[in-house]
Design a protein around this motif. Structure first.
Motif, PDB file in Angstrom:
ATOM      1  N   GLU A 118       0.781  -1.574  -0.236  1.00 49.67           N
ATOM      2  CA  GLU A 118       0.298   0.100   0.139  1.00 49.67           C
ATOM      3  C   GLU A 118       0.579   1.819   0.030  1.00 49.67           C
ATOM      4  O   GLU A 118       0.619   2.321  -0.564  1.00 49.67           O
ATOM      5  N   ARG A 121       1.479   3.420  -3.608  1.00 49.33           N
ATOM      6  CA  ARG A 121       0.230   3.870  -4.259  1.00 49.33           C
ATOM      7  C   ARG A 121       0.393   5.135  -4.444  1.00 49.33           C
ATOM      8  O   ARG A 121      -0.122   6.143  -5.379  1.00 49.33           O
ATOM      9  N   PHE A 158      -4.343  -4.215  -2.657  1.00 49.52           N
ATOM     10  CA  PHE A 158      -3.309  -3.900  -1.625  1.00 49.52           C
ATOM     11  C   PHE A 158      -3.131  -4.389  -0.239  1.00 49.52           C
ATOM     12  O   PHE A 158      -4.190  -4.237   0.403  1.00 49.52           O
TER      13      PHE A 158
END
Length: 166
Positions: A118, A121, A158
């Motif tokens: 994650e 991102r 994620f």
């Protein structure tokens, strides 16, 4: 057409701008960092379950370790291991040392589940090998997640991945 050329054509057809740098073969994340690209290379790991019936592509920040137990627990899979070269070639049209999410554009990759740290991102751009470790391709993170993956018919999961301090 060679798989690498298919990647470039796919990106151009989608209108995704990218920068391509050709270089000597690189084998480690340290080698990738030494290239001085405008975006960080992702660590890309081709994984499978014990029975070799489920395949995963895990993208992590380069500075994060891959802890099998952590990812397996999050996915509810008893044990993950590295997928073999034959499956990698068949599903993602590449070879060890050049694992890349860009191979997800091929129809054979439909059964590969994409997992992503994650913390990737929010980065403005990402760098990947275009199916060879003799080149690096940089594109915006927004284009990768917002244009490339939908056009390749892949969703992303994620995951929270512990950093080096954990």
């Amino acid at each position: 057409m060679e798989p690498q050329e298919q990647v470039f054509t796919f990106l151009r057809d989608l209108g995704i701008p990218f920068d391509l740098v050709r270089h000597a073969p690189v084998d480690t994340m340290e080698d990738c960092a030494a290239l001085g690209l405008s975006a960080p290379h992702c660590k890309n790991l081709f994984l499978c379950n014990r029975a070799k019936t489920q395949f995963y592509l895990l993208l992590l920040r380069a500075d994060k370790p891959f802890v099998t137990r952590e990812v397996s627990k999050t996915l509810g899979v008893s044990r993950l291991s590295f997928g073999d070269a034959d499956a990698l070639a068949r599903l993602l049209h590449t070879h060890p040392g050049a694992v890349s999410p860009l191979g997800l554009l091929f129809p054979e990759s439909a059964g590969v589940r994409l997992l992503c740290d994650e913390d990737l991102r929010p980065l403005p751009a990402l760098a990947f090998h275009p199916l060879t470790n003799e080149a690096s391709l940089t594109m915006s993170t927004a284009d990768f997640f917002g244009k490339f993956l939908p056009a390749a018919h892949h969703d992303v999961t994620f995951l929270p991945i512990s950093g080096p301090e954990a």
